[in-house]
Motif scaffolding. Sequence first.
Motif, PDB file in Angstrom:
ATOM      1  N   CYS A   6      -4.783 -39.691 -25.912  1.00 45.70           N
ATOM      2  CA  CYS A   6      -6.096 -39.976 -26.491  1.00 45.70           C
ATOM      3  C   CYS A   6      -7.220 -39.851 -25.457  1.00 45.70           C
ATOM      4  O   CYS A   6      -8.287 -39.340 -25.750  1.00 45.70           O
ATOM      5  N   HIS A  32      -3.591 -32.610 -31.441  1.00 48.24           N
ATOM      6  CA  HIS A  32      -3.717 -34.055 -31.266  1.00 48.24           C
ATOM      7  C   HIS A  32      -4.626 -34.658 -32.337  1.00 48.24           C
ATOM      8  O   HIS A  32      -4.277 -35.663 -32.953  1.00 48.24           O
ATOM      9  N   CYS A  36      -3.898 -37.718 -34.883  1.00 48.39           N
ATOM     10  CA  CYS A  36      -4.413 -38.994 -34.399  1.00 48.39           C
ATOM     11  C   CYS A  36      -5.720 -39.365 -35.109  1.00 48.39           C
ATOM     12  O   CYS A  36      -6.758 -38.780 -34.835  1.00 48.39           O
ATOM     13  N   SER A  38      -7.679 -41.893 -34.828  1.00 47.38           N
ATOM     14  CA  SER A  38      -8.769 -42.463 -34.043  1.00 47.38           C
ATOM     15  C   SER A  38      -9.527 -41.375 -33.277  1.00 47.38           C
ATOM     16  O   SER A  38     -10.740 -41.439 -33.120  1.00 47.38           O
ATOM     17  N   CYS A  39      -8.837 -40.344 -32.814  1.00 46.13           N
ATOM     18  CA  CYS A  39      -9.526 -39.239 -32.147  1.00 46.13           C
ATOM     19  C   CYS A  39     -10.293 -38.382 -33.159  1.00 46.13           C
ATOM     20  O   CYS A  39     -11.356 -37.850 -32.857  1.00 46.13           O
TER      21      CYS A  39
HETATM   22 ZN   LIG Z   1      -5.783 -39.797 -30.038  1.00 50.14          ZN
END
Ligand SMILES: [Zn+2]
Length: 109
Positions: A6, A32, A36, A38-39
């Motif tokens: 992250c 990613h 992910c 949150s990213c």
């Molecule tokens: Zn992430």
Amino acid sequence: MRELNCKQTEKLITQFIENDMDHATKWNFLEHVDKCPSCKEELSIQFLVTTGMQRLENGDTFDLNRELRSKMNTERHHLQVLKSLQDGLYATQALSLLLAFLILIMVVL
Ligand SMILES: [Zn+2]
């Protein structure tokens, strides 16, 4: 392919938005962000802020969420084409190796 964490991904967000990124990094970055939440969230926010500011200055109307989606789709598509080209290249190499091997066998026998 190198897995990004992250922290690394967050550092790359600005580069992604500004199109200042090589293909390999972009590929890892999208991998990613896809996985992910949150990213992905962070990318949306930064994209909205960066692009939104530019648009406000230009006085354009905009739908930034749609634009981010389309940017990501375009990048992903572009990379998939590149990747399949590379895979094709490997397949050709494997095939010529196999052919060379077969010829060698025929010569020896
Ligand atoms: Zn992430």
